[in-house]
Structure formats: C-alpha cells, structure tokens
Design a protein around this motif. Structure first.
Motif, short mmCIF file in Angstrom:
data_model
loop_
_atom_site.label_atom_id
_atom_site.label_comp_id
_atom_site.label_asym_id
_atom_site.label_seq_id
_atom_site.Cartn_x
_atom_site.Cartn_y
_atom_site.Cartn_z
N GLN A 1 0.83 -1.19 0.00
CA GLN A 1 0.00 0.00 0.00
C GLN A 1 0.87 1.25 0.00
O GLN A 1 0.55 2.24 -0.66
N ARG B 1 1.90 1.91 -3.47
CA ARG B 1 0.80 2.50 -4.25
C ARG B 1 0.63 3.98 -3.92
O ARG B 1 0.34 4.79 -4.81
N ASP B 2 0.81 4.35 -2.66
CA ASP B 2 0.67 5.76 -2.27
C ASP B 2 1.79 6.61 -2.87
O ASP B 2 1.54 7.72 -3.36
N ARG C 1 1.15 6.90 -6.57
CA ARG C 1 0.03 7.83 -6.84
C ARG C 1 0.51 9.26 -6.73
O ARG C 1 0.14 10.12 -7.55
N SER D 1 4.10 4.06 -11.99
CA SER D 1 3.66 2.72 -11.61
C SER D 1 4.26 2.33 -10.26
O SER D 1 5.39 2.74 -9.94
N PRO D 2 3.55 1.51 -9.47
CA PRO D 2 4.11 1.06 -8.18
C PRO D 2 5.40 0.26 -8.32
O PRO D 2 6.15 0.16 -7.36
#
Length: 223
Positions: free
Chosen positions: A147, A150-151, A154, A159-160
């Motif tokens: 997560q 992903r943060d 974002r 991309s992660p």
C-alpha cells in the motif's frame, strides 16, 4: 458529495476502526494471558461486546485478529497530505521533494507511536509467546508495504513497480523496522523520532557519496 455525506462516511469509518481495534486489543490480551489455544472466538466476542458475525466481518481467524489490520495506525489524512505534496511535479517525473516528504511522512507517523506504544509492546510480547504468529505478521507487513508503494506511486504519477518507488519502500521500511527494534529494545532511553532521524541521516550520507559504476564489460567478456 455534500459535507453531510462526507462526515457520515468519516464517522462510519472511525466506528469501524474503533471496533477493529477493540477486537485486536481483546485478542492480544487473551493471548498474553492464556496463550493462543487457551480461548475461543466466542470469548473474544463476549469480552469485546460484539457478535460472532461482527468478528468475522473484520477478521477471518483469531490469529489475524491478534496481528491486526493492515490499515491500522496509518491515518488517511497524513497519507493524503503526503500524496498532495507531489502535485506540483509533472506526472511521471520523480518530484524533487520526494525524499524530504518521505522523511516528513515518517515523522508524522511516528507522532502516533506514543498512543499505540503499549499495544505494540503487547504485540511483541504475544509474538514472542506464540512464534507461529510471525508469518501472519510478515503478511500484514507486506500488505502495508504494498500500500505504501501504491501511495508513493500515486503521488509521483508512476507505476508502483517504478524502481524509485520500490527503493523508497525498501529503504524507509527497513529504516523504520531498524529504528523500532532499537526503540523497543531493553534499556533504550532514546525517542523513536531521534533513532529514526539518525538512521535516515546515515542512509543519506551513504547515498550522497559519488557513484562510480563498476565496468562490467571486461567481466562479461571473460565469462
């Protein structure tokens, strides 16, 4: 969406978080007192004042309840502030303030450590008593790191699996883990933020050194 709906949604999520926290706290306390096999899910429900159905709405097993949810201790407003910090940079380009803001994020998250310190110490004691819980703890840690990636992605508009995002997750997670181990060690008298900043500074010194990339051409020719 109007303010009333937003407030209602926020209240509902806070209630869910409070219920989830109560279940975890109760499960940890019972495990510390009786061991993992010394109580039932029904006893957790009775002590927490919830139904069996409610328990399984939050956690699939007693072991998962002990470890806690991956979202616990991660305030959404702090994460939102971190993500917003990259708005001025073009999407797809790593923002020049990413490292600084990662440090700020780490310190903001550390502010809540005093409130959850007793719970963390309780979890450490429970895992020491029931080592089989380590695998569950690793699983939740991996969820949190995914997560986190992903943060960061974002925020940066990438991309992660971007190498800078992945390295940020690895470095900050490792530094946080090392700092936590030192903080909760017997005899420690230093604050967690102090330990965290010391380790971040050490990493910063190391990575600020000039990079002299080794020439692997010769090695390839000899293979």
């Amino acid at each position: 969406m109007n303010d009333s709906a937003v407030n209602e949604g926020g209240l509902r999520e806070r209630k869910r978080a409070a219920t989830r926290s109560a279940i975890t706290s109760t499960a940890r306390a019972l495990t510390a007192e009786r061991g993992l096999n010394g109580y039932t899910v029904e006893e957790v429900c009775e002590a927490a004042g919830i139904s069996r159905r409610t328990f399984f709405n939050y956690f699939p097993t007693k072991e998962d309840a002990i470890i806690g949810h991956a979202d616990d201790d991660i305030p959404s407003d702090v994460v939102d502030e971190f993500v917003a910090g990259g708005a001025a940079s073009p999407a797809g380009e790593i923002s020049p303030t990413l490292f600084r803001d990662l440090i700020r994020l780490s310190l903001r998250l550390a502010e809540g450590m005093s409130a959850s310190e007793e719970e963390t110490r309780e979890l450490i004691a429970v895992v020491k008593k029931e080592p089989q819980l380590i695998l569950r703890l690793i699983g939740v840690t991996e969820e949190r790191e995914a997560q986190f990636a992903r943060d960061v992605a974002r925020r940066e508009g990438v991309s992660p699996d971007h190498p800078v995002v992945q390295m940020a997750v690895v470095l900050l997670s490792t530094i946080a883990r090392k700092s936590s181990m030192a903080y909760f060690s017997d005899g420690n008298t230093r604050s967690y933020p102090d330990l965290l900043l010391e380790n971040i500074s050490a990493a910063s010194v190391l990575f600020s050194q000039p990079l002299d990339t080794p020439d692997t051409t010769a090695a390839k020719g000899q293979s």
